[in-house]
Design an enzyme around this catalytic site. Structure first.
Site, PDB file in Angstrom:
ATOM      1  N   ARG A 199     -45.640  18.879  -4.771  1.00 15.12           N
ATOM      2  CA  ARG A 199     -46.147  18.738  -6.140  1.00 15.12           C
ATOM      3  C   ARG A 199     -46.763  20.055  -6.573  1.00 15.12           C
ATOM      4  NH1 ARG A 199     -46.239  13.622  -4.037  1.00 15.12           N
ATOM      5  NH2 ARG A 199     -44.732  12.348  -5.181  1.00 15.12           N
ATOM      6  N   ASP A 215     -39.599  16.616  -2.361  1.00 15.76           N
ATOM      7  CA  ASP A 215     -39.929  15.558  -3.309  1.00 15.76           C
ATOM      8  C   ASP A 215     -39.223  15.815  -4.634  1.00 15.76           C
ATOM      9  OD1 ASP A 215     -41.289  13.320  -4.552  1.00 15.76           O
ATOM     10  OD2 ASP A 215     -42.723  13.496  -2.923  1.00 15.76           O
ATOM     11  N   HIS A 242     -37.300   9.948  -3.955  1.00 13.40           N
ATOM     12  CA  HIS A 242     -38.052  11.219  -4.030  1.00 13.40           C
ATOM     13  C   HIS A 242     -37.128  12.413  -3.796  1.00 13.40           C
ATOM     14  CE1 HIS A 242     -42.243   9.655  -4.164  1.00 13.40           C
ATOM     15  NE2 HIS A 242     -41.729   8.629  -3.513  1.00 13.40           N
ATOM     16  N   ASP A 278     -40.510   5.862   1.276  1.00 15.52           N
ATOM     17  CA  ASP A 278     -41.388   5.157   0.332  1.00 15.52           C
ATOM     18  C   ASP A 278     -40.794   5.144  -1.077  1.00 15.52           C
ATOM     19  OD1 ASP A 278     -41.728   7.974   0.292  1.00 15.52           O
ATOM     20  OD2 ASP A 278     -43.564   7.759  -0.871  1.00 15.52           O
ATOM     21  N   GLU A 279     -41.209   4.160  -1.827  1.00 15.69           N
ATOM     22  CA  GLU A 279     -41.009   4.110  -3.282  1.00 15.69           C
ATOM     23  C   GLU A 279     -39.591   4.489  -3.701  1.00 15.69           C
ATOM     24  OE1 GLU A 279     -45.297   5.341  -5.032  1.00 15.69           O
ATOM     25  OE2 GLU A 279     -44.222   6.995  -4.091  1.00 15.69           O
ATOM     26  N   TRP A 321     -49.490   2.826   4.211  1.00 16.54           N
ATOM     27  CA  TRP A 321     -50.189   3.509   3.109  1.00 16.54           C
ATOM     28  C   TRP A 321     -50.608   2.554   1.991  1.00 16.54           C
ATOM     29  CZ3 TRP A 321     -48.677   4.330  -2.083  1.00 16.54           C
ATOM     30  CH2 TRP A 321     -47.381   3.924  -2.426  1.00 16.54           C
ATOM     31  N   TYR A 351     -56.832   8.293   1.052  1.00 16.35           N
ATOM     32  CA  TYR A 351     -56.130   9.143   0.094  1.00 16.35           C
ATOM     33  C   TYR A 351     -57.086  10.191  -0.458  1.00 16.35           C
ATOM     34  CZ  TYR A 351     -51.397   7.387   0.130  1.00 16.35           C
ATOM     35  OH  TYR A 351     -50.104   7.114   0.508  1.00 16.35           O
ATOM     36  N   ASP A 407     -56.460  12.484  -2.481  1.00 10.54           N
ATOM     37  CA  ASP A 407     -56.275  12.865  -3.887  1.00 10.54           C
ATOM     38  C   ASP A 407     -57.093  11.938  -4.789  1.00 10.54           C
ATOM     39  OD1 ASP A 407     -54.546  10.800  -3.088  1.00 10.54           O
ATOM     40  OD2 ASP A 407     -53.038  11.291  -4.595  1.00 10.54           O
ATOM     41  N   THR A 423     -50.747  16.308  -3.949  1.00  7.56           N
ATOM     42  CA  THR A 423     -51.261  17.408  -4.773  1.00  7.56           C
ATOM     43  C   THR A 423     -50.790  17.398  -6.236  1.00  7.56           C
ATOM     44  OG1 THR A 423     -49.477  18.840  -3.992  1.00  7.56           O
ATOM     45  CG2 THR A 423     -51.557  18.926  -2.769  1.00  7.56           C
ATOM     46  N   GLU A 424     -50.480  16.209  -6.764  1.00 10.84           N
ATOM     47  CA  GLU A 424     -50.078  16.190  -8.178  1.00 10.84           C
ATOM     48  C   GLU A 424     -51.093  16.926  -9.054  1.00 10.84           C
ATOM     49  OE1 GLU A 424     -49.741  13.608  -6.156  1.00 10.84           O
ATOM     50  OE2 GLU A 424     -48.071  12.313  -6.748  1.00 10.84           O
TER      51      GLU A 424
END
Ligand code: ACM
Length: 554
Positions: free
Chosen positions: A179, A208, A278, A342-343, A415, A440, A442, A495-496
């Site tokens: 990110r 990503d 991702h 993930d996702e 997670w 987390y 972040d 790190t968005e």
């Protein structure tokens, strides 16, 4: 005979009277520390290394001795490696610092026995030696961490008996360099602070939607195209773009350098190639690997998860993944490889002819347990697991890999709270606990969001305060039979919203120290008041001296 007596003397417990002394401020707290009377002068001490110690352990001891000499203003030399008897002084009395290999000790363990005349350090392996050295450093004035001579400081350590070993073998941090890209120097600075606090795994998030960060010889466009994005969304405005090209990647040479730098500090770097979702940066580089009707692709300038995913129904895509993982596996000598998982939005697979054909070919069905598309992801996971096993690696994946079927031998990283980890451990999978509810980094460090930097969550209830992280207990709600499946704990630094080294360090510190006690200390050995007093009295000044940015204590 004289030699035998001397060796017996070395191994005998140091005779001492219990005394109320100030306990050294060591983080993570050793499992057992018993203070005795007096102290041992380290200034100009003679350091003896057991011939059974390996060369890199002796090198680590020399690094310690050289720094001690520099800051204390008096040379501490290392006998490398000589017989123990040869290093005893003329009067036949023991003096100095003795490093002894003791293979009866568990992995990463060490024991320190410090008397007024000499100290014995027993280490089971390389990491045990590194951690013994870190504990010695933490017992010395903070200037041991710097390179400025400080001869008037008190260069002695208190007499005590320490027996120490980690609660968990896996003590990790995830660093997201996708990110936002961080330099080799910054990655090393993260490794340095991990080493001080006895963490031993860097989970390196390298691919990503927002950027591809690892050089792959066979697919050069991944770094020519996929490593750069044309701007980044501003704040929380999803439709904005700052118009500033952002990116970068690590060459293979840089990766080898980081892996070796980490290994010297007892840290294994585990790469993550996040698949099959991702993957937008990869698709922007190689659009033919996408699903029908999905193109065009562009390395993403916004946060969140792209619905554009790899077309895993095509054999060409699977070979692409295998080729990439093969090149990446060669760079990382550790036993684990993280395949993400993930996702992954599976919407495109529902209409893509290749994916539907694959579902048919494999006989995958939708039932009450999982959809056919979820099972298609199981196929990808299983295939990558088998492929990576042929390269000598075991897989780790986020807890989504548990949906549907998961082959034996995979490790699950929990997670989405703790439930995935509890379920996986109960089913017999190894688990790394990394719940967003506690781990987390972040997430804001305080519920007072107005006074924290802009972050990923706006919900004050989700703040991961120092105290909240410190009090995380990885065995909570776990059936007794599943406890042994928990390999360890990891915090994740996504790190968005973190674009600079200063902000990165602010989010990492001092929460990394709280994490270190969760990972290292047995539950009954934790004490938040003691921890806070160590931080303000000793550990934060160390960060200060080393030039880290950190969040001040409340
Ligand atoms: C994750 O935070 N998506 C693992």
């Amino acid at each position: 005979m004289k030699r035998i007596l001397l060796i017996i003397a070395l191994f005998a417990p140091i005779c001492s009277r219990a005394a109320k002394e100030i306990v050294p401020q060591i983080v993570p707290a050793p499992q057992s520390i018993e203070m005795t009377k007096g102290s041992l002068k380290l200034k100009g001490i003679y350091i003896n290394c057991d011939p059974a110690l390996d060369a890199r352990t002796v090198k680590a001891v020399k690094v310690f001795a050289d720094r001690l000499s520099l800051v204390s203003g008096k040379t501490s030399s290392v006998a490398s490696p000589v017989g123990l008897a040869a290093s005893v002084d003329k009067g036949g009395r023991l003096s100095g610092l003795y490093f002894i290999s003791d293979t009866r000790l568990a992995p990463e363990s060490y024991e320190l026995s410090i008397s007024k005349k000499y100290a014995v350090v027993r280490v089971g392996d390389y990491n045990g030696a590194l951690y013994a050295l870190q504990t010695l450093r933490q017992m010395l004035p903070e200037s041991i961490y710097g390179s400025t001579p400080d001869p008037s400081a008190k260069w002695s350590i208190p007499c005590c008996e320490i027996k120490d070993s980690p609660r968990f073998g896996y003590r990790g941090i995830l660093l997201d360099c996708c990110r936002h890209f961080f330099s080799v120097e910054q990655v090393k600075k993260v490794l340095d602070v991990m080493y001080i606090f006895k963490l031993n795994r860097l989970h390196w998030h390298l691919t990503d939607d927002q950027g591809w960060r690892v050089e792959i010889d066979k697919y050069p466009k991944l770094t020519e195209i996929g490593a750069f994005r044309n701007g980044t969304m501003v704040g929380r405005d999803w439709d904005s773009n700052d118009g500033i090209r952002h990116g970068g990647y690590y060459t293979k040479e840089q990766i080898r350098d980081i892996v070796s730098y980490a290994a010297e500090r007892g840290i294994t770097v585990i790469p993550e190639i996040d698949l099959p979702g991702h993957m937008l940066a990869a698709l922007a580089s190689y659009p033919d690997l996408g699903c029908a009707g999905s193109a065009p692709y562009e390395v993403w300038s916004r946060w969140g998860v792209s619905k554009q995913v790899l077309n895993v129904g095509k054999e060409e895509t699977m070979r692409f993944l295998e080729d990439i993982c093969s090149e990446v596996a060669e760079l990382f000598p550790g036993e684990y490889f993280n395949i993400g998982g993930d996702e992954c939005p599976r919407d495109e697979w529902k209409t893509d002819p290749d994916c539907q054909a694959k579902i048919k070919e494999l006989g995958l069905v939708t039932d009450e347990k999982a959809s056919a598309e979820a099972r298609l992801q199981n196929y990808v996971t299983a295939r990558m697991q088998k492929f990576l096993a042929s390269r000598g690696k075991k897989i780790i994946g986020w807890d989504e890999i548990l949906e549907g079927e998961l082959a034996e031998g995979a490790t699950v990283m929990s997670w989405r709270g703790t439930s995935g980890g509890i379920k996986a451990a109960s089913m017999g999978y190894d688990v790394i606990m990394s719940p967003n509810t506690y781990c987390y980094l972040d997430y804001a460090q305080s519920a007072d969001l107005d006074n924290e930097p802009l972050g990923i969550t706006r919900d004050p209830k989700r703040a991961v305060t120092l105290s909240k992280l410190y009090h995380y207990e990885p065995y909570d709600d776990l059936p007794a039979a599943a406890v042994g499946r928990i390999l360890g704990v990891q915090c994740n630094l996504w790190t968005e919203y973190i674009a600079t080294p200063e902000h990165l360090e602010y989010m990492l510190l001092p929460r990394l120290m709280a994490l270190s006690e969760v990972q290292w200390c047995n539950a009954d050995n934790k004490d938040y008041e003691r921890f806070l007093s160590c931080l303000s009295g000793h550990e934060l000044p160390i960060l200060e001296l080393l030039g880290y940015n950190y969040r001040k204590l409340d």
